[in-house]
Design a protein around this motif. Structure first.
Motif, PDB file in Angstrom:
ATOM      1  N   PRO A   1       0.801  -1.232   0.000  1.00  0.00           N
ATOM      2  CA  PRO A   1       0.000   0.000   0.000  1.00  0.00           C
ATOM      3  C   PRO A   1       0.831   1.279   0.000  1.00  0.00           C
ATOM      4  N   ALA A   2       1.731   1.393  -0.945  1.00  0.00           N
ATOM      5  CA  ALA A   2       2.509   2.624  -1.149  1.00  0.00           C
ATOM      6  C   ALA A   2       3.160   2.526  -2.518  1.00  0.00           C
ATOM      7  N   LEU A   3       3.680   3.650  -2.955  1.00  0.00           N
ATOM      8  CA  LEU A   3       4.383   3.678  -4.243  1.00  0.00           C
ATOM      9  C   LEU A   3       5.843   3.316  -3.984  1.00  0.00           C
ATOM     10  N   LEU A   4       6.131   2.031  -4.070  1.00  0.00           N
ATOM     11  CA  LEU A   4       7.518   1.587  -3.866  1.00  0.00           C
ATOM     12  C   LEU A   4       8.429   2.245  -4.897  1.00  0.00           C
ATOM     13  N   PRO A   5       9.694   2.503  -4.558  1.00  0.00           N
ATOM     14  CA  PRO A   5      10.388   2.060  -3.354  1.00  0.00           C
ATOM     15  C   PRO A   5      10.164   2.954  -2.131  1.00  0.00           C
ATOM     16  N   ALA A   6       9.222   3.879  -2.191  1.00  0.00           N
ATOM     17  CA  ALA A   6       8.926   4.680  -0.999  1.00  0.00           C
ATOM     18  C   ALA A   6       8.077   3.863  -0.028  1.00  0.00           C
TER      19      ALA A   6
ATOM     20  N   THR B   1       2.099   2.603   6.173  1.00  0.00           N
ATOM     21  CA  THR B   1       2.530   3.395   5.014  1.00  0.00           C
ATOM     22  C   THR B   1       1.759   4.704   4.876  1.00  0.00           C
ATOM     23  N   HIS B   2       0.468   4.682   5.209  1.00  0.00           N
ATOM     24  CA  HIS B   2      -0.334   5.892   4.986  1.00  0.00           C
ATOM     25  C   HIS B   2       0.053   6.990   5.992  1.00  0.00           C
ATOM     26  N   GLU B   3       0.256   6.580   7.239  1.00  0.00           N
ATOM     27  CA  GLU B   3       0.704   7.551   8.248  1.00  0.00           C
ATOM     28  C   GLU B   3       2.050   8.153   7.847  1.00  0.00           C
TER      29      GLU B   3
ATOM     30  N   ARG C   1       2.541  14.358  -1.948  1.00  0.00           N
ATOM     31  CA  ARG C   1       1.308  14.812  -2.603  1.00  0.00           C
ATOM     32  C   ARG C   1       0.681  13.694  -3.428  1.00  0.00           C
ATOM     33  N   ILE C   2       1.504  12.723  -3.801  1.00  0.00           N
ATOM     34  CA  ILE C   2       1.030  11.571  -4.576  1.00  0.00           C
ATOM     35  C   ILE C   2       1.324  10.324  -3.752  1.00  0.00           C
ATOM     36  N   HIS C   3       0.343   9.454  -3.653  1.00  0.00           N
ATOM     37  CA  HIS C   3       0.491   8.211  -2.894  1.00  0.00           C
ATOM     38  C   HIS C   3      -0.210   7.123  -3.701  1.00  0.00           C
ATOM     39  N   GLY C   4      -0.107   5.863  -3.254  1.00  0.00           N
ATOM     40  CA  GLY C   4      -0.783   4.836  -4.037  1.00  0.00           C
ATOM     41  C   GLY C   4      -0.381   3.451  -3.618  1.00  0.00           C
ATOM     42  N   CYS C   5      -0.344   2.544  -4.567  1.00  0.00           N
ATOM     43  CA  CYS C   5      -0.064   1.140  -4.260  1.00  0.00           C
ATOM     44  C   CYS C   5       0.729   0.511  -5.402  1.00  0.00           C
ATOM     45  N   THR C   6       1.352  -0.615  -5.075  1.00  0.00           N
ATOM     46  CA  THR C   6       2.285  -1.262  -6.002  1.00  0.00           C
ATOM     47  C   THR C   6       2.056  -2.767  -5.994  1.00  0.00           C
ATOM     48  N   VAL C   7       2.055  -3.376  -7.163  1.00  0.00           N
ATOM     49  CA  VAL C   7       2.139  -4.835  -7.268  1.00  0.00           C
ATOM     50  C   VAL C   7       3.531  -5.166  -7.782  1.00  0.00           C
ATOM     51  N   HIS C   8       4.218  -6.056  -7.061  1.00  0.00           N
ATOM     52  CA  HIS C   8       5.592  -6.381  -7.435  1.00  0.00           C
ATOM     53  C   HIS C   8       5.859  -7.861  -7.266  1.00  0.00           C
ATOM     54  N   LEU C   9       6.894  -8.327  -7.936  1.00  0.00           N
ATOM     55  CA  LEU C   9       7.361  -9.689  -7.724  1.00  0.00           C
ATOM     56  C   LEU C   9       8.102  -9.756  -6.395  1.00  0.00           C
ATOM     57  N   VAL C  10       7.993 -10.886  -5.738  1.00  0.00           N
ATOM     58  CA  VAL C  10       8.621 -11.025  -4.428  1.00  0.00           C
ATOM     59  C   VAL C  10      10.035 -11.579  -4.584  1.00  0.00           C
ATOM     60  N   THR C  11      10.973 -10.875  -3.954  1.00  0.00           N
ATOM     61  CA  THR C  11      12.371 -11.314  -3.869  1.00  0.00           C
ATOM     62  C   THR C  11      12.729 -11.338  -2.378  1.00  0.00           C
ATOM     63  N   PRO C  12      13.911 -11.857  -2.022  1.00  0.00           N
ATOM     64  CA  PRO C  12      14.194 -12.024  -0.593  1.00  0.00           C
ATOM     65  C   PRO C  12      14.106 -10.729   0.239  1.00  0.00           C
TER      66      PRO C  12
END
Ligand code: GRF
Length: 206
Positions: free
Chosen positions: A113-118, A124-126, A134-145
């Protein structure tokens, strides 16, 4: 179309992203079925939601195992038994070992629930509000270690509203997550069938 991929959603809680995946997979042209919902918590609300939707469920309670390795081997046994092709972490709150991550290398997705890598990690929202983004959001990513570190597949962004609190912001991001995760999974499996999402928020990578 080739055989639909068998997806397992791994949850620890309410499972609203899992529910969004189940709902999307009801479409005949969706390239995956949610074949298993696996929770590490027996009381996870998402288990009831999944069962009500007719999806097979399993619980591997981490507290019943002496260490991470035996816990993960028990999860792996469930995933193998269900002939799972792809794992979608959906609010799964256990860190995964390099062994488990490697078992699913290139085949395990997460939604954050954030714009990775942030804003890796929790709350994350707090933290986004405290940082004044000013811009926030969400990310779908592949999982690595590394936690919340894998290659980014897709993101959705929205503008933080003036005076918005973390609860309100989180609710708006969650609504975005429910649109992004199914779309990103579709694109991951069958890019040729993907359609760009449209609307006020920004969706990218789809
Ligand atoms: C979501 O915000 C997801 O991004 C994060 O954990 C939360 C899970 O919520 N990884 P739900 O269980 O899908 O409702």
């Amino acid at each position: 179309m080739s055989r639909r991929k068998r997806v397992a959603a791994l949850i620890s809680g309410r499972g609203s992203n899992m529910a969004a995946l189940i709902e999307a997979a009801r479409a005949a042209d969706f390239p995956a079925e949610i074949a298993l919902v696996l929770s590490n918590r027996p009381g996870a609300g998402g288990l009831e939601t999944a069962a009500a939707a007719g999806v097979a469920t399993a619980v591997v309670d981490h507290r019943a195992y002496p260490d991470r390795e035996s816990f993960e081997r028990a999860m792996q046994a469930e995933l193998t038994r269900a002939a799972i092709d792809i794992v979608c972490l959906a609010g799964f709150m256990r860190l995964l070992s390099p062994w488990f991550v490697q078992c699913w290398e290139g085949r395990m997705l997460n939604i954050h629930p954030a714009l990775l890598p942030a804003f890796k990690g929790l709350h994350t929202h707090e933290r986004a509000l405290a940082a004044g983004v000013r811009i926030h959001g969400c990310t779908v990513h592949l999982v690595t270690p590394g936690m919340d570190e894998g290659p980014i597949l897709a993101q959705a962004a929205l503008a933080v509203a003036p005076g918005e609190n973390a609860e309100a912001l989180g609710a708006r991001v969650l609504a975005l997550e429910h649109r992004l995760y199914p779309a990103a999974l579709r694109r991951f499996i069958a890019p040729q069938t993907a359609q760009a999402l449209q609307g006020d928020p920004i969706f990218a990578g789809l």
